[in-house]
Scaffold this motif. Sequence first.
Motif, PDB file in Angstrom:
ATOM      1  N   ARG A 122    -101.602-118.098  -5.567  1.00 22.86           N
ATOM      2  CA  ARG A 122    -101.234-116.955  -6.413  1.00 22.86           C
ATOM      3  C   ARG A 122     -99.873-116.253  -5.758  1.00 22.86           C
ATOM      4  O   ARG A 122     -99.819-116.147  -4.553  1.00 22.86           O
ATOM      5  CB  ARG A 122    -102.376-115.997  -6.561  1.00 22.86           C
ATOM      6  N   GLN A 123     -98.944-115.712  -6.762  1.00 18.47           N
ATOM      7  CA  GLN A 123     -98.279-115.001  -6.288  1.00 18.47           C
ATOM      8  C   GLN A 123     -98.666-113.552  -6.094  1.00 18.47           C
ATOM      9  O   GLN A 123     -99.192-112.956  -6.934  1.00 18.47           O
ATOM     10  CB  GLN A 123     -96.947-114.982  -7.430  1.00 18.47           C
ATOM     11  N   MET A 124     -98.403-112.899  -4.916  1.00 14.39           N
ATOM     12  CA  MET A 124     -98.790-111.644  -4.583  1.00 14.39           C
ATOM     13  C   MET A 124     -97.803-110.573  -4.022  1.00 14.39           C
ATOM     14  O   MET A 124     -96.832-110.981  -3.725  1.00 14.39           O
ATOM     15  CB  MET A 124    -100.166-111.762  -3.527  1.00 14.39           C
ATOM     16  N   LEU A 125     -98.051-109.393  -4.452  1.00 14.41           N
ATOM     17  CA  LEU A 125     -97.195-108.389  -3.962  1.00 14.41           C
ATOM     18  C   LEU A 125     -98.155-107.294  -3.062  1.00 14.41           C
ATOM     19  O   LEU A 125     -99.242-106.691  -3.601  1.00 14.41           O
ATOM     20  CB  LEU A 125     -96.558-107.559  -5.264  1.00 14.41           C
ATOM     21  N   ALA A 126     -97.689-107.306  -1.897  1.00 15.07           N
ATOM     22  CA  ALA A 126     -98.322-105.978  -0.989  1.00 15.07           C
ATOM     23  C   ALA A 126     -97.480-104.989  -0.873  1.00 15.07           C
ATOM     24  O   ALA A 126     -96.397-105.223  -0.609  1.00 15.07           O
ATOM     25  CB  ALA A 126     -98.763-106.802   0.361  1.00 15.07           C
ATOM     26  N   THR A 127     -97.961-103.859  -1.207  1.00 15.54           N
ATOM     27  CA  THR A 127     -97.131-102.438  -0.929  1.00 15.54           C
ATOM     28  C   THR A 127     -97.652-101.560   0.035  1.00 15.54           C
ATOM     29  O   THR A 127     -98.813-101.149  -0.113  1.00 15.54           O
ATOM     30  CB  THR A 127     -96.711-101.997  -2.116  1.00 15.54           C
ATOM     31  N   LEU A 128     -96.998-101.492   1.083  1.00 17.59           N
ATOM     32  CA  LEU A 128     -97.498-100.301   2.185  1.00 17.59           C
ATOM     33  C   LEU A 128     -96.877 -99.134   1.395  1.00 17.59           C
ATOM     34  O   LEU A 128     -95.761 -99.084   1.118  1.00 17.59           O
ATOM     35  CB  LEU A 128     -97.179-100.591   3.645  1.00 17.59           C
ATOM     36  N   VAL A 129     -97.811 -97.863   1.448  1.00 14.89           N
ATOM     37  CA  VAL A 129     -97.121 -96.786   0.679  1.00 14.89           C
ATOM     38  C   VAL A 129     -97.759 -95.583   1.510  1.00 14.89           C
ATOM     39  O   VAL A 129     -98.692 -95.481   2.173  1.00 14.89           O
ATOM     40  CB  VAL A 129     -98.359 -96.466  -0.699  1.00 14.89           C
ATOM     41  N   ARG A 130     -96.749 -94.452   1.472  1.00 10.68           N
ATOM     42  CA  ARG A 130     -96.802 -93.493   1.894  1.00 10.68           C
ATOM     43  C   ARG A 130     -96.373 -92.241   0.826  1.00 10.68           C
ATOM     44  O   ARG A 130     -95.251 -92.667   0.289  1.00 10.68           O
ATOM     45  CB  ARG A 130     -95.985 -93.056   3.162  1.00 10.68           C
ATOM     46  N   VAL A 131     -97.150 -91.476   0.566  1.00 10.19           N
ATOM     47  CA  VAL A 131     -97.003 -90.308  -0.503  1.00 10.19           C
ATOM     48  C   VAL A 131     -96.762 -89.143   0.311  1.00 10.19           C
ATOM     49  O   VAL A 131     -97.942 -88.710   0.870  1.00 10.19           O
ATOM     50  CB  VAL A 131     -97.672 -90.532  -1.789  1.00 10.19           C
ATOM     51  N   PRO A 132     -95.427 -88.350   0.448  1.00 15.17           N
ATOM     52  CA  PRO A 132     -95.449 -87.298   1.283  1.00 15.17           C
ATOM     53  C   PRO A 132     -96.418 -86.289   1.090  1.00 15.17           C
ATOM     54  O   PRO A 132     -96.994 -85.589   2.043  1.00 15.17           O
ATOM     55  CB  PRO A 132     -94.171 -86.798   1.220  1.00 15.17           C
ATOM     56  N   GLU A 133     -97.117 -86.068  -0.040  1.00 14.86           N
ATOM     57  CA  GLU A 133     -97.889 -85.081  -0.369  1.00 14.86           C
ATOM     58  C   GLU A 133     -99.433 -85.363  -0.183  1.00 14.86           C
ATOM     59  O   GLU A 133    -100.373 -84.447  -0.285  1.00 14.86           O
ATOM     60  CB  GLU A 133     -97.724 -84.740  -1.936  1.00 14.86           C
ATOM     61  N   ILE A 134     -99.493 -86.701   0.413  1.00 13.22           N
ATOM     62  CA  ILE A 134    -100.961 -87.186   0.527  1.00 13.22           C
ATOM     63  C   ILE A 134    -100.970 -87.552   2.041  1.00 13.22           C
ATOM     64  O   ILE A 134    -100.077 -88.228   2.444  1.00 13.22           O
ATOM     65  CB  ILE A 134    -101.345 -87.957  -0.177  1.00 13.22           C
ATOM     66  N   ASP A 135    -102.241 -87.183   2.710  1.00 11.63           N
ATOM     67  CA  ASP A 135    -102.564 -87.727   4.008  1.00 11.63           C
ATOM     68  C   ASP A 135    -102.756 -89.246   4.003  1.00 11.63           C
ATOM     69  O   ASP A 135    -103.489 -89.542   3.209  1.00 11.63           O
ATOM     70  CB  ASP A 135    -103.358 -86.921   4.765  1.00 11.63           C
ATOM     71  N   GLY A 136    -102.181 -89.980   4.945  1.00  9.31           N
ATOM     72  CA  GLY A 136    -102.615 -91.379   5.062  1.00  9.31           C
ATOM     73  C   GLY A 136    -101.552 -92.259   4.692  1.00  9.31           C
ATOM     74  O   GLY A 136    -100.684 -92.010   3.930  1.00  9.31           O
ATOM     75  N   ASP A 137    -102.066 -93.571   4.921  1.00 13.06           N
ATOM     76  CA  ASP A 137    -101.373 -94.680   4.550  1.00 13.06           C
ATOM     77  C   ASP A 137    -101.896 -95.605   3.610  1.00 13.06           C
ATOM     78  O   ASP A 137    -103.208 -95.708   3.873  1.00 13.06           O
ATOM     79  CB  ASP A 137    -100.652 -95.658   5.806  1.00 13.06           C
ATOM     80  N   PHE A 138    -101.529 -96.143   2.504  1.00 11.67           N
ATOM     81  CA  PHE A 138    -102.376 -97.097   1.736  1.00 11.67           C
ATOM     82  C   PHE A 138    -101.701 -98.145   1.576  1.00 11.67           C
ATOM     83  O   PHE A 138    -100.541 -98.598   1.894  1.00 11.67           O
ATOM     84  CB  PHE A 138    -102.107 -96.447   0.283  1.00 11.67           C
ATOM     85  N   ILE A 139    -102.416 -99.394   1.289  1.00  9.45           N
ATOM     86  CA  ILE A 139    -101.952-100.484   0.901  1.00  9.45           C
ATOM     87  C   ILE A 139    -102.341-100.943  -0.524  1.00  9.45           C
ATOM     88  O   ILE A 139    -103.529-100.435  -1.027  1.00  9.45           O
ATOM     89  CB  ILE A 139    -102.359-101.720   1.892  1.00  9.45           C
ATOM     90  N   GLU A 140    -101.549-101.476  -1.313  1.00  7.89           N
ATOM     91  CA  GLU A 140    -101.955-101.926  -2.616  1.00  7.89           C
ATOM     92  C   GLU A 140    -101.605-103.475  -2.633  1.00  7.89           C
ATOM     93  O   GLU A 140    -100.598-103.874  -2.030  1.00  7.89           O
ATOM     94  CB  GLU A 140    -100.849-101.417  -3.797  1.00  7.89           C
ATOM     95  N   LEU A 141    -102.445-104.337  -3.075  1.00 10.11           N
ATOM     96  CA  LEU A 141    -102.176-105.645  -3.046  1.00 10.11           C
ATOM     97  C   LEU A 141    -102.609-106.042  -4.626  1.00 10.11           C
ATOM     98  O   LEU A 141    -103.604-105.993  -5.184  1.00 10.11           O
ATOM     99  CB  LEU A 141    -103.134-106.350  -2.224  1.00 10.11           C
TER     100      LEU A 141
END
Length: 186
Positions: A122-141
């Motif tokens: 499958r074609q996948m898109l992984a995104t590492l995310v930081r939202v300045p107003e929210i604590d922590g780091d996220f990943i969306e896959l």
Amino acid sequence: MTIEAELKARVRDPERVHALLEERAAGRPEVYQDAYYDTADQALSGSDRELRVRTIHGADDTRSLLTYKGARVDEASGSKPEHETRVEDPAAVHATLRGLGYVPFIQFEKRCRNYDFEARGRQMLATLVRVPEIDGDFIELETIVEEDQLQDALADVRAVLGELGIDAEDLTTDTYTDAVATSRTR
């Protein structure tokens, strides 16, 4: 109907996940400026739908997208049908939405690093995310599939997240819009 089969998780070790993703594909740093719209009575968000104008600032270009997401078709993952199109004149789209009676609901910035790669066929898109107003780091896959392929696709997404060291307890269906709104009321 096409569905964005997506899982989102908190990232405990962003450097490690970044390094593992870089082994799969070169990351693309981008800044998203998201503007969500709703009706005055919040009919869209109240029925789990989204209407968004996103402007993406990348290293080589700036582009804008208009996105409509329907209600969740899978509660466990939060996956939704998604319809998206490129926008040549975002100011005109903002004016059009306001003219149609939509009101700005919430706006915020996401700092992202995107990785496009193939995994499990499958074609996948992984995104590492930081939202300045929210604590922590996220990943969306995510991967885009037909609705009848959703559960198989989510199993593949879970497997790839596991390969990246993301545990099931790190998964979340919390939305950035809710988290940003909460942070602004504190």
